[in-house]
Design an enzyme around this catalytic site. Structure first.
Site, mmCIF file in Angstrom:
data_model
loop_
_atom_site.group_PDB
_atom_site.id
_atom_site.type_symbol
_atom_site.label_atom_id
_atom_site.label_comp_id
_atom_site.label_asym_id
_atom_site.label_seq_id
_atom_site.Cartn_x
_atom_site.Cartn_y
_atom_site.Cartn_z
ATOM 1 C CB THR A 8 4.128 4.135 -26.708
ATOM 2 O OG1 THR A 8 3.470 5.363 -26.391
ATOM 3 C CG2 THR A 8 5.370 3.941 -25.839
ATOM 4 N NE ARG A 55 -3.907 -0.258 -33.780
ATOM 5 C CZ ARG A 55 -4.529 0.670 -34.514
ATOM 6 N NH1 ARG A 55 -5.836 0.754 -34.473
ATOM 7 N NH2 ARG A 55 -3.869 1.499 -35.287
ATOM 8 C CG ASN A 56 0.040 4.804 -26.968
ATOM 9 O OD1 ASN A 56 0.982 4.399 -26.310
ATOM 10 N ND2 ASN A 56 0.023 5.990 -27.554
ATOM 11 C CB ALA A 57 3.099 0.070 -27.039
ATOM 12 C CG PHE A 58 2.586 5.160 -22.037
ATOM 13 C CD1 PHE A 58 3.849 5.711 -22.028
ATOM 14 C CD2 PHE A 58 1.823 5.235 -20.872
ATOM 15 C CE1 PHE A 58 4.357 6.320 -20.886
ATOM 16 C CE2 PHE A 58 2.315 5.841 -19.737
ATOM 17 C CZ PHE A 58 3.584 6.392 -19.740
#
Length: 173
Positions: free
Chosen positions: A150, A43-46
């Site tokens: 993120t 789920r990290n947006a990086f």
């Protein structure tokens, strides 16, 4: 007496000689340490953010994503080389355990770095406290920008808002 958290070791930098931008996190989270990959939490947006900025598939194999960033002149690293922490939250880092990375050496080896982007407030704060006082004047003069984290723990902004803020990463380069 409570037991101390395990000492965690960060990853080496991912950088090519001609890198112009350095993106810094604080310390890899549990999912990243387990996978031995930067920003591995699903789920990290990086990866969706940088993939959009630099035109590649965020679902590509990890090595390919790193190659795309390197081709764009982007380096990845973390402020901390090691620390003790339970869980993944930056707030859980034990202050007396902080060991910063060698930024003097890194920046000397990568003189093309024009901008340092912090992935969140914690990375910037750790850098200012533990790294900046040790840098020479040239390194201190490198432009620094803080981007919204993120991390899925920082859900106050949605992906679209984070992406818009992260566009500053590439402005003027």
């Amino acid at each position: 007496m409570p037991s101390r958290a395990e000492r965690l070791q960060a990853f080496p930098p991912v950088a090519v000689a001609g890198a112009r931008v350095l993106i810094l996190g604080s310390m890899p989270g549990e999912a990243s340490l387990t996978a031995q990959q930067y920003y591995a939490h699903p789920r990290n947006a990086f990866w969706p953010i940088v993939a959009t900025l630099f035109g590649f598939d965020p679902a590509a194999p990890y090595a390919d994503r790193l190659q795309h960033l390197q081709a764009a002149g982007v380096a990845l690293w973390d402020v901390l080389a090691a620390c003790r922490r339970v869980g993944s939250l930056d707030s859980a880092i034990e202050g007396d355990s902080i060991e910063p990375n060698d930024f003097s050496g890194f920046l000397a080896a990568h003189p093309g770095i024009q901008r340092i982007a912090f992935n969140g407030t914690a990375a910037e704060t750790l850098f200012r406290r533990h790294v900046l006082p040790r840098l020479d004047a040239r390194a201190c003069a490198i432009e620094r920008i803080r981007q919204p984290s993120t991390s899925p723990a920082h859900a106050s902004r949605d992906l679209a808002a984070k992406l818009e803020a992260w566009r500053a990463l590439v402005d003027g380069l």
